[in-house]
Design a protein around this motif. Sequence first.
Motif, short mmCIF file in Angstrom:
data_model
loop_
_atom_site.label_atom_id
_atom_site.label_comp_id
_atom_site.label_asym_id
_atom_site.label_seq_id
_atom_site.Cartn_x
_atom_site.Cartn_y
_atom_site.Cartn_z
N PRO A 1 0.83 -1.21 0.00
CA PRO A 1 0.00 0.00 0.00
C PRO A 1 0.86 1.25 0.00
O PRO A 1 1.89 1.31 0.68
N ALA A 2 0.44 2.26 -0.77
CA ALA A 2 1.20 3.51 -0.87
C ALA A 2 0.25 4.67 -1.12
O ALA A 2 -0.87 4.49 -1.61
N GLY A 3 0.71 5.88 -0.77
CA GLY A 3 -0.08 7.08 -1.02
C GLY A 3 -1.22 7.25 -0.03
O GLY A 3 -1.45 6.42 0.85
N ARG A 4 -1.95 8.33 -0.22
CA ARG A 4 -3.05 8.64 0.70
C ARG A 4 -4.16 7.60 0.64
O ARG A 4 -4.79 7.28 1.63
N GLY A 5 -4.41 7.09 -0.57
CA GLY A 5 -5.46 6.09 -0.72
C GLY A 5 -5.06 4.71 -0.28
O GLY A 5 -5.90 3.82 -0.19
N ARG A 6 -3.75 4.53 0.02
CA ARG A 6 -3.21 3.25 0.47
C ARG A 6 -3.55 2.13 -0.51
O ARG A 6 -3.81 0.99 -0.13
N ARG A 7 -3.56 2.44 -1.79
CA ARG A 7 -3.81 1.40 -2.78
C ARG A 7 -2.53 0.59 -3.01
O ARG A 7 -1.42 1.10 -2.83
N LEU A 8 -2.69 -0.66 -3.43
CA LEU A 8 -1.55 -1.53 -3.63
C LEU A 8 -0.77 -1.10 -4.87
O LEU A 8 -1.34 -0.86 -5.94
N VAL A 9 0.53 -0.98 -4.71
CA VAL A 9 1.41 -0.52 -5.79
C VAL A 9 2.55 -1.53 -5.96
O VAL A 9 3.13 -2.00 -4.97
N ALA A 10 2.87 -1.85 -7.21
CA ALA A 10 3.99 -2.76 -7.49
C ALA A 10 5.31 -2.07 -7.18
O ALA A 10 5.43 -0.85 -7.25
N SER A 11 6.32 -2.87 -6.84
CA SER A 11 7.64 -2.31 -6.54
C SER A 11 8.25 -1.71 -7.79
O SER A 11 7.89 -2.08 -8.93
N PRO A 12 9.21 -0.77 -7.65
CA PRO A 12 9.90 -0.23 -8.82
C PRO A 12 10.55 -1.30 -9.69
O PRO A 12 10.53 -1.19 -10.93
N VAL A 13 11.10 -2.34 -9.08
CA VAL A 13 11.70 -3.43 -9.86
C VAL A 13 10.65 -4.19 -10.65
O VAL A 13 10.85 -4.53 -11.82
N ALA A 14 9.49 -4.44 -10.03
CA ALA A 14 8.41 -5.12 -10.74
C ALA A 14 7.95 -4.31 -11.94
O ALA A 14 7.72 -4.85 -13.03
N GLU A 15 7.80 -3.00 -11.75
CA GLU A 15 7.35 -2.15 -12.85
C GLU A 15 8.36 -2.16 -14.00
O GLU A 15 7.98 -2.24 -15.17
N ARG A 16 9.64 -2.10 -13.67
CA ARG A 16 10.66 -2.09 -14.72
C ARG A 16 10.69 -3.43 -15.45
O ARG A 16 10.84 -3.48 -16.68
N ALA A 17 10.54 -4.53 -14.71
CA ALA A 17 10.54 -5.86 -15.34
C ALA A 17 9.34 -6.02 -16.27
O ALA A 17 9.46 -6.56 -17.38
N GLN A 18 8.18 -5.53 -15.84
CA GLN A 18 6.99 -5.62 -16.68
C GLN A 18 7.16 -4.82 -17.96
O GLN A 18 6.74 -5.25 -19.04
N GLU A 19 7.78 -3.64 -17.86
CA GLU A 19 8.05 -2.84 -19.06
C GLU A 19 8.94 -3.61 -20.03
O GLU A 19 8.78 -3.48 -21.26
N ALA A 20 9.87 -4.39 -19.49
CA ALA A 20 10.81 -5.13 -20.33
C ALA A 20 10.28 -6.49 -20.76
O ALA A 20 10.98 -7.24 -21.46
N GLY A 21 9.05 -6.83 -20.33
CA GLY A 21 8.47 -8.11 -20.72
C GLY A 21 9.06 -9.31 -20.01
O GLY A 21 9.07 -10.41 -20.55
N ILE A 22 9.54 -9.08 -18.79
CA ILE A 22 10.17 -10.15 -18.00
C ILE A 22 9.18 -10.68 -16.97
O ILE A 22 8.47 -9.91 -16.33
N GLU A 23 9.13 -11.99 -16.79
CA GLU A 23 8.26 -12.60 -15.80
C GLU A 23 8.59 -12.08 -14.40
O GLU A 23 9.77 -11.96 -14.02
N VAL A 24 7.55 -11.78 -13.63
CA VAL A 24 7.73 -11.24 -12.28
C VAL A 24 7.14 -12.20 -11.26
O VAL A 24 5.98 -12.60 -11.37
N LEU A 25 7.94 -12.58 -10.28
CA LEU A 25 7.52 -13.46 -9.19
C LEU A 25 7.45 -12.64 -7.91
O LEU A 25 8.39 -11.92 -7.57
#
Length: 310
Positions: free
Chosen positions: A37-61
């Motif tokens: 959870p992050a921000g005022r709304g405490r919504r679930l947010v992926a880690s910076p590494v997860a976001e970068r891996a998704q951009e690169a088309g890499i499987e994320v565990l």
Amino acid sequence: MKLVFAGTPEVAVPALDALIASGRHEVAAVVTRPDAPAGRGRRLVASPVAERAQEAGIEVLKPAKPRDEEFLARLREIAPDCCPVVAYGALLPKAALDVPARGWVNLHFSLLPAWRGAAPVQHSLMAGDEVTGASTFLIEEGLDSGPVYGVLTEEIRPTDTSGDLLTRLAFAGAGLLAATMDGIEDGTLHAVPQPHEGVTLAPKITVEDAQVQWSEPALRVDRVVRGCTPAPGAWTLFRGERLKLIQATPVLDRTDLAPGELSAAKNNVYVGTGSHAVELLWVQPQGKKPMRAADWARGVRIAHGELLGL
């Protein structure tokens, strides 16, 4: 080699980028901490590494715990040769350590065996070190105790915060980690056991650790402020509320203030310490945005002899 990269925060992204860009190895998957959870709304947010891996088309565990059998089974299916790690954020069990033939190799932001633990950069700054660096080492079950493949050094500048220093080390260390993967793959690099002498520990900095003690010397106050910036943030008390200290500098020619005593001029705010004064440059009152210390002082109308820290 086939790699599975493990990392979570922004500081790990440069290393992932370097491994992707090298073209020599295949980053088959990324392991990172679950969405948080992050921000005022405490919504679930992926880690910076997860976001970068998704951009690169890499499987994320994203295992809740790296000992989860579903994660271990998938790791065995991928069958990585080596697993590079940067600030993953969880202890790896032996069942995971045993999967890659060439082990898990961690990029750690200190000159091992100095500052083993979660907060090496903060502790290095707070201790007054003049030089730090980064190390790549083979992960064992002990805390950052495995044999070292490579190191680099980085001078600590007089105004560095832990954020400044960690950013430089993240980018320099990315090259070191990529070079370490190359050396492991071609057999030119061999891990060397750490010496038993010179071991220091760097546990996570707590909010209590970040409270400034005005009875300490000005240089110590300066180190605490810089070492705790941006996180967890150095602080003191003013009129019963927390005041975050973002930037301060020692003033060697002023010794007339008692520890914690405030003195405000038109454009300057000084605080006494156990030695000479420090000048507050940027602060953040509780519930407000960061501001120049002089603007804060005008707003609160500091009384003669008023103290910080009570």
